[in-house]
Design a protein around this motif. Sequence first.
Motif, PDB file in Angstrom:
ATOM      1  N   ASP A 137       0.869  -1.180   0.000  1.00  0.00           N
ATOM      2  CA  ASP A 137       0.000   0.000   0.000  1.00  0.00           C
ATOM      3  C   ASP A 137       0.908   1.232   0.000  1.00  0.00           C
ATOM      4  OD1 ASP A 137      -1.507   2.234   0.980  1.00  0.00           O
ATOM      5  OD2 ASP A 137      -2.985   0.849   1.820  1.00  0.00           O
ATOM      6  N   GLU A 138       0.890   1.988  -1.091  1.00  0.00           N
ATOM      7  CA  GLU A 138       1.789   3.138  -1.240  1.00  0.00           C
ATOM      8  C   GLU A 138       1.528   4.234  -0.212  1.00  0.00           C
ATOM      9  OE1 GLU A 138       4.565   3.441  -3.072  1.00  0.00           O
ATOM     10  OE2 GLU A 138       4.231   1.365  -3.663  1.00  0.00           O
ATOM     11  N   ILE A 139       0.303   4.331   0.286  1.00  0.00           N
ATOM     12  CA  ILE A 139       0.012   5.337   1.320  1.00  0.00           C
ATOM     13  C   ILE A 139       0.761   4.975   2.604  1.00  0.00           C
ATOM     14  CG2 ILE A 139      -1.792   6.358   2.770  1.00  0.00           C
ATOM     15  CD1 ILE A 139      -1.968   7.262  -0.132  1.00  0.00           C
ATOM     16  N   ILE A 140       0.689   3.722   3.009  1.00  0.00           N
ATOM     17  CA  ILE A 140       1.318   3.288   4.257  1.00  0.00           C
ATOM     18  C   ILE A 140       2.818   3.076   4.090  1.00  0.00           C
ATOM     19  CG2 ILE A 140       1.375   1.444   5.998  1.00  0.00           C
ATOM     20  CD1 ILE A 140      -1.608   1.042   5.497  1.00  0.00           C
ATOM     21  N   HIS A 141       3.269   2.740   2.910  1.00  0.00           N
ATOM     22  CA  HIS A 141       4.661   2.344   2.661  1.00  0.00           C
ATOM     23  C   HIS A 141       5.675   3.441   3.000  1.00  0.00           C
ATOM     24  CE1 HIS A 141       7.558  -0.415   0.999  1.00  0.00           C
ATOM     25  NE2 HIS A 141       8.020   0.499   0.164  1.00  0.00           N
ATOM     26  N   GLN A 142       5.296   4.685   2.932  1.00  0.00           N
ATOM     27  CA  GLN A 142       6.201   5.785   3.247  1.00  0.00           C
ATOM     28  C   GLN A 142       6.585   5.688   4.727  1.00  0.00           C
ATOM     29  OE1 GLN A 142       6.278   8.617   5.174  1.00  0.00           O
ATOM     30  NE2 GLN A 142       7.987   9.562   4.096  1.00  0.00           N
ATOM     31  N   PRO A 143       7.873   5.799   5.083  1.00  0.00           N
ATOM     32  CA  PRO A 143       8.316   5.540   6.459  1.00  0.00           C
ATOM     33  C   PRO A 143       7.591   6.312   7.573  1.00  0.00           C
ATOM     34  CG  PRO A 143      10.209   5.642   5.015  1.00  0.00           C
ATOM     35  CD  PRO A 143       9.009   6.052   4.189  1.00  0.00           C
ATOM     36  N   VAL A 144       7.374   7.607   7.417  1.00  0.00           N
ATOM     37  CA  VAL A 144       6.710   8.358   8.490  1.00  0.00           C
ATOM     38  C   VAL A 144       5.267   7.881   8.637  1.00  0.00           C
ATOM     39  CG1 VAL A 144       5.951  10.636   9.289  1.00  0.00           C
ATOM     40  CG2 VAL A 144       8.226  10.365   8.277  1.00  0.00           C
ATOM     41  N   ARG A 145       4.577   7.673   7.525  1.00  0.00           N
ATOM     42  CA  ARG A 145       3.183   7.211   7.603  1.00  0.00           C
ATOM     43  C   ARG A 145       3.110   5.802   8.192  1.00  0.00           C
ATOM     44  NH1 ARG A 145       2.957  10.273   2.709  1.00  0.00           N
ATOM     45  NH2 ARG A 145       3.142   8.407   1.419  1.00  0.00           N
ATOM     46  N   LEU A 146       4.075   4.962   7.870  1.00  0.00           N
ATOM     47  CA  LEU A 146       4.125   3.619   8.455  1.00  0.00           C
ATOM     48  C   LEU A 146       4.276   3.723   9.969  1.00  0.00           C
ATOM     49  CD1 LEU A 146       4.292   0.549   8.331  1.00  0.00           C
ATOM     50  CD2 LEU A 146       6.724   0.786   7.748  1.00  0.00           C
ATOM     51  N   ARG A 147       5.122   4.611  10.431  1.00  0.00           N
ATOM     52  CA  ARG A 147       5.329   4.777  11.872  1.00  0.00           C
ATOM     53  C   ARG A 147       4.088   5.352  12.548  1.00  0.00           C
ATOM     54  NH1 ARG A 147      10.091   8.360  11.716  1.00  0.00           N
ATOM     55  NH2 ARG A 147       9.966   8.385  13.974  1.00  0.00           N
ATOM     56  N   ILE A 148       3.389   6.268  11.867  1.00  0.00           N
ATOM     57  CA  ILE A 148       2.136   6.804  12.418  1.00  0.00           C
ATOM     58  C   ILE A 148       1.124   5.677  12.568  1.00  0.00           C
ATOM     59  CG2 ILE A 148       0.126   8.269  11.932  1.00  0.00           C
ATOM     60  CD1 ILE A 148       2.112  10.142  10.381  1.00  0.00           C
ATOM     61  N   MET A 149       0.978   4.891  11.515  1.00  0.00           N
ATOM     62  CA  MET A 149       0.004   3.797  11.538  1.00  0.00           C
ATOM     63  C   MET A 149       0.365   2.765  12.604  1.00  0.00           C
ATOM     64  SD  MET A 149      -2.382   4.540   9.392  1.00  0.00           S
ATOM     65  CE  MET A 149      -3.222   3.032   8.892  1.00  0.00           C
ATOM     66  N   ALA A 150       1.643   2.454  12.745  1.00  0.00           N
ATOM     67  CA  ALA A 150       2.069   1.489  13.760  1.00  0.00           C
ATOM     68  C   ALA A 150       1.764   2.016  15.162  1.00  0.00           C
ATOM     69  CB  ALA A 150       3.561   1.190  13.608  1.00  0.00           C
ATOM     70  N   ALA A 151       2.014   3.294  15.393  1.00  0.00           N
ATOM     71  CA  ALA A 151       1.735   3.886  16.705  1.00  0.00           C
ATOM     72  C   ALA A 151       0.241   3.851  17.006  1.00  0.00           C
ATOM     73  CB  ALA A 151       2.256   5.318  16.760  1.00  0.00           C
ATOM     74  N   LEU A 152      -0.577   4.199  16.017  1.00  0.00           N
ATOM     75  CA  LEU A 152      -2.028   4.194  16.234  1.00  0.00           C
ATOM     76  C   LEU A 152      -2.566   2.776  16.379  1.00  0.00           C
ATOM     77  CD1 LEU A 152      -3.098   6.989  13.720  1.00  0.00           C
ATOM     78  CD2 LEU A 152      -2.930   7.155  16.224  1.00  0.00           C
TER      79      LEU A 152
END
Length: 105
Positions: free
Chosen positions: A5-20
């Motif tokens: 998923d290109e939206i989640i694949h970006q490192p900062v967004r991946l870290r946001i999603m992991a935290a949430l």
Amino acid sequence: MEQPDEIIHQPVRLRIMAALHALPHPAEAEFVTLAALLKTTNGNLGAHIGMLEAARYVTVTKDFVGRKPRTRVRMTRAGRHAFEKYVGYLQDLVDSAGLSKGARR
């Protein structure tokens, strides 16, 4: 193998999603807490949260505590599903490379 998923694949967004995702559903995180946890600037974090919000992976709530603005971010069900699918993609990638638990050096 499917693509990430290109939206989640970006490192900062991946870290946001992991935290949430680590929060119990439907808990939310305050923007300032996420910025401190991820060690990112407010502008950078805001831009990435905006992209996640546009994809409907998170919702953003803004209000005031006294006179101080507060922004909170919550993962949606669609976001939870997308993140779990992304983690599955990563696990498949690791497994296909022969790096599963039993094969690690």
